[in-house]
Design a protein around this motif. Structure first.
Motif, PDB file in Angstrom:
ATOM      1  N   TYR A 118     -10.193 -15.337  -3.567  1.00  0.00           N
ATOM      2  CA  TYR A 118     -10.511 -16.384  -2.624  1.00  0.00           C
ATOM      3  C   TYR A 118      -9.214 -17.528  -2.571  1.00  0.00           C
ATOM      4  N   GLY A 119      -8.213 -16.833  -3.536  1.00  0.00           N
ATOM      5  CA  GLY A 119      -6.998 -17.242  -2.819  1.00  0.00           C
ATOM      6  C   GLY A 119      -6.040 -16.895  -1.601  1.00  0.00           C
ATOM      7  N   LEU A 120      -5.307 -15.364  -2.523  1.00  0.00           N
ATOM      8  CA  LEU A 120      -5.233 -14.020  -1.691  1.00  0.00           C
ATOM      9  C   LEU A 120      -6.125 -13.398  -0.653  1.00  0.00           C
ATOM     10  N   GLY A 121      -7.568 -13.436  -0.681  1.00  0.00           N
ATOM     11  CA  GLY A 121      -8.053 -12.350   0.214  1.00  0.00           C
ATOM     12  C   GLY A 121      -8.063 -13.930   1.014  1.00  0.00           C
ATOM     13  N   ASN A 122      -8.497 -14.816   1.192  1.00  0.00           N
ATOM     14  CA  ASN A 122      -9.271 -15.644   2.996  1.00  0.00           C
ATOM     15  C   ASN A 122      -7.667 -16.360   3.092  1.00  0.00           C
ATOM     16  N   TYR A 123      -6.446 -16.050   2.331  1.00  0.00           N
ATOM     17  CA  TYR A 123      -5.623 -16.026   2.952  1.00  0.00           C
ATOM     18  C   TYR A 123      -4.658 -15.200   3.662  1.00  0.00           C
ATOM     19  N   LEU A 124      -5.379 -14.028   3.547  1.00  0.00           N
ATOM     20  CA  LEU A 124      -5.239 -12.733   4.501  1.00  0.00           C
ATOM     21  C   LEU A 124      -6.145 -12.966   5.942  1.00  0.00           C
ATOM     22  N   LEU A 125      -7.210 -13.382   5.831  1.00  0.00           N
ATOM     23  CA  LEU A 125      -7.896 -13.418   6.877  1.00  0.00           C
ATOM     24  C   LEU A 125      -7.775 -13.928   7.830  1.00  0.00           C
ATOM     25  N   GLN A 126      -7.313 -14.906   7.033  1.00  0.00           N
ATOM     26  CA  GLN A 126      -5.860 -16.359   8.266  1.00  0.00           C
ATOM     27  C   GLN A 126      -4.598 -15.849   8.620  1.00  0.00           C
ATOM     28  N   PHE A 127      -4.186 -14.786   8.364  1.00  0.00           N
ATOM     29  CA  PHE A 127      -3.168 -14.559   8.528  1.00  0.00           C
ATOM     30  C   PHE A 127      -2.919 -12.803   8.366  1.00  0.00           C
ATOM     31  N   PRO A 128      -4.101 -12.308   8.950  1.00  0.00           N
ATOM     32  CA  PRO A 128      -4.159 -11.095   9.187  1.00  0.00           C
ATOM     33  C   PRO A 128      -2.693  -9.742  10.026  1.00  0.00           C
ATOM     34  N   ASP A 129      -2.343 -10.634   9.909  1.00  0.00           N
ATOM     35  CA  ASP A 129      -0.928  -9.441  10.807  1.00  0.00           C
ATOM     36  C   ASP A 129      -0.101  -9.213   9.456  1.00  0.00           C
ATOM     37  N   GLU A 130       0.057 -10.606   7.871  1.00  0.00           N
ATOM     38  CA  GLU A 130       0.613 -10.453   7.016  1.00  0.00           C
ATOM     39  C   GLU A 130       0.018  -9.525   5.510  1.00  0.00           C
ATOM     40  N   LYS A 131      -0.910  -8.579   5.846  1.00  0.00           N
ATOM     41  CA  LYS A 131      -1.095  -8.327   5.395  1.00  0.00           C
ATOM     42  C   LYS A 131      -0.571  -6.871   4.499  1.00  0.00           C
ATOM     43  N   TYR A 132      -0.874  -6.377   5.577  1.00  0.00           N
ATOM     44  CA  TYR A 132       0.065  -5.164   4.906  1.00  0.00           C
ATOM     45  C   TYR A 132       1.500  -5.731   4.278  1.00  0.00           C
ATOM     46  N   LYS A 133       2.360  -5.873   5.039  1.00  0.00           N
ATOM     47  CA  LYS A 133       3.568  -6.586   4.102  1.00  0.00           C
ATOM     48  C   LYS A 133       3.537  -7.322   2.699  1.00  0.00           C
ATOM     49  N   VAL A 134       2.529  -8.043   2.673  1.00  0.00           N
ATOM     50  CA  VAL A 134       1.675  -8.939   1.445  1.00  0.00           C
ATOM     51  C   VAL A 134       1.261  -8.372   0.622  1.00  0.00           C
ATOM     52  N   ILE A 135       0.406  -6.997   0.771  1.00  0.00           N
ATOM     53  CA  ILE A 135      -0.118  -5.711  -0.083  1.00  0.00           C
ATOM     54  C   ILE A 135       1.277  -5.150  -0.559  1.00  0.00           C
ATOM     55  N   GLU A 136       1.824  -4.923   0.424  1.00  0.00           N
ATOM     56  CA  GLU A 136       2.424  -3.618  -0.340  1.00  0.00           C
ATOM     57  C   GLU A 136       3.491  -4.245  -1.291  1.00  0.00           C
ATOM     58  N   SER A 137       4.290  -5.279  -0.646  1.00  0.00           N
ATOM     59  CA  SER A 137       5.081  -6.304  -2.069  1.00  0.00           C
ATOM     60  C   SER A 137       4.211  -6.902  -3.128  1.00  0.00           C
ATOM     61  N   PHE A 138       2.613  -7.141  -3.078  1.00  0.00           N
ATOM     62  CA  PHE A 138       2.304  -7.028  -4.583  1.00  0.00           C
ATOM     63  C   PHE A 138       1.922  -5.715  -5.420  1.00  0.00           C
ATOM     64  N   SER A 139       1.791  -4.547  -4.361  1.00  0.00           N
ATOM     65  CA  SER A 139       1.522  -3.863  -5.317  1.00  0.00           C
ATOM     66  C   SER A 139       2.357  -2.547  -5.720  1.00  0.00           C
ATOM     67  N   ASN A 140       3.385  -3.029  -5.282  1.00  0.00           N
ATOM     68  CA  ASN A 140       4.700  -2.763  -5.626  1.00  0.00           C
ATOM     69  C   ASN A 140       5.731  -3.516  -6.665  1.00  0.00           C
ATOM     70  N   SER A 141       4.625  -4.238  -7.279  1.00  0.00           N
ATOM     71  CA  SER A 141       5.300  -5.110  -8.055  1.00  0.00           C
ATOM     72  C   SER A 141       5.379  -4.851  -9.413  1.00  0.00           C
ATOM     73  N   ASP A 142       6.417  -5.206 -10.224  1.00  0.00           N
ATOM     74  CA  ASP A 142       6.278  -5.159 -12.123  1.00  0.00           C
ATOM     75  C   ASP A 142       5.962  -5.332 -12.262  1.00  0.00           C
ATOM     76  N   ASN A 143       4.663  -6.847 -12.013  1.00  0.00           N
ATOM     77  CA  ASN A 143       3.543  -7.651 -12.939  1.00  0.00           C
ATOM     78  C   ASN A 143       2.610  -6.806 -12.519  1.00  0.00           C
ATOM     79  N   MET A 144       1.783  -6.584 -13.713  1.00  0.00           N
ATOM     80  CA  MET A 144       0.380  -6.098 -13.337  1.00  0.00           C
ATOM     81  C   MET A 144      -0.730  -6.742 -12.759  1.00  0.00           C
ATOM     82  N   TRP A 145      -0.220  -8.185 -12.563  1.00  0.00           N
ATOM     83  CA  TRP A 145      -1.151  -8.732 -12.437  1.00  0.00           C
ATOM     84  C   TRP A 145      -1.620  -9.567 -10.351  1.00  0.00           C
TER      85      TRP A 145
END
Length: 222
Positions: A118-145
Motif C-alpha cells: 500500500y505504501g510503495l505500490g501506491n507511490y509507484l502508481l502515482q510516480f510510474p516513471d520512478e518504477k524501474y529505478k526504485v525497484i532496481e534499487s530495492f531489489s539490489n539492496s543488501d536489505n532483505m526487506w
C-alpha cells in the motif's frame, strides 16, 4: 493534548499483559506488545484521530515517524494505519525515501507487507516513471526487506501488473535461501496468476524456483 500524547495515554491505559505474551510469542519476540487486540486498537486510534484531524493532516509524515519510534508494536501499527491513509494520492516525489525508512525500521513481515503493497505500490502508481529505478534499487539492496518489497509491491495491481518486471525480480532472487524471499516470490506469482494463469504457469515451469516458491506460486493451479 496533542495526538501522540493522547493516543499513547489511551493505548497504555488498555494494556493487558496476559494478551501481550502470546502476541509477542507469535511475532518471535521481535517486539514488545501492549496486548491490545486489533479491533480495540483501531477503535482507540479512530477516536483519537477524530480529535486531531487537522493536526494530523498538516504534519502526518513527522507524526507517523515519531509514533513509529516507540517500542511497542501497537504504536507501529497505528503509525502505518495513519500514514497509509493520509499519504494516499498525496505523495511527493521524495516520499520513497520515507517509505524505505519505514520498511527498514522495526522490520518484520507484518509491517513490511503493508508498506510494500500500500505504501510503495501506491507511490509507484502515482510516480510510474520512478518504477524501474526504485525497484532496481530495492531489489539490489543488501536489505532483505527491501528485496521482499520489490517482489510484493504489485500485489494490488491486478491486470496492470508489470509481469516482465515481476519475473525479472523473481529471477534475481530465485536462489535465495531466505524464507521470506522464497515465500514472497510464490505469493506474488500466485496473486498474479488470478489474472494470467497460463503466463505464471509457463514461467514457473521454465524457471528453477526453490520448492517453497514453486508450491506457493502454484497453490491455486488446477
Amino acid at each position: 493534548m496533542d495526538f501522540i500524547t493522547e493516543l499513547e495515554t489511551n493505548l497504555r491505559s488498555n494494556e493487558n499483559r496476559e494478551i501481550a505474551i502470546p502476541m509477542e510469542k507469535y511475532m518471535k519476540n521481535k517486539f514488545p506488545f501492549l496486548g491490545i487486540k486489533t479491533d480495540e486498537r483501531r477503535a482507540i486510534l479512530k477516536q483519537n484521530w477524530n480529535h486531531h484531524k487537522s493536526e494530523i493532516k498538516e504534519n502526518f509524515r513527522v507524526i507517523c515517524w515519531e509514533l513509529f519510534q516507540k517500542k511497542e508494536r501497537e504504536f507501529h501499527y497505528c503509525a502505518i494505519d495513519v500514514l497509509l491513509k493520509e499519504i494516499k494520492k498525496k505523495y511527493v516525489s521524495n516520499d520513497v525515501q520515507l517509505i524505505e525508512k519505514f520498511i527498514t525500521t522495526h522490520s518484520w513481515w507484518d509491517s513490511v507487507d503493508l508498506l510494500a503493497k500500500y505504501g510503495l505500490g501506491n507511490y509507484l502508481l502515482q510516480f510510474p516513471d520512478e518504477k524501474y529505478k526504485v525497484i532496481e534499487s530495492f531489489s539490489n539492496s543488501d536489505n532483505m526487506w527491501l528485496n521482499r518489497s520489490a517482489i510484493l509491491f504489485q500485489l494490488d495491481y491486478k491486470k496492470e501488473t508489470d509481469f516482465d518486471l515481476l519475473a525479472s525480480v523473481c529471477e534475481q532472487h530465485k536462489s535465495s535461501n531466505e524464507f521470506f524471499i522464497q515465500k514472497a516470490i510464490g505469493w506474488a506469482l500466485r496473486d498474479y496468476s488470478r489474472f494470467n494463469p497460463s503466463g505464471v504457469l509457463a514461467y514457473v515451469r521454465s524457471t528453477n524456483l526453490k520448492p517453497l516458491s514453486q508450491r506457493e506460486a502454484l497453490r491455486n493451479s488446477k
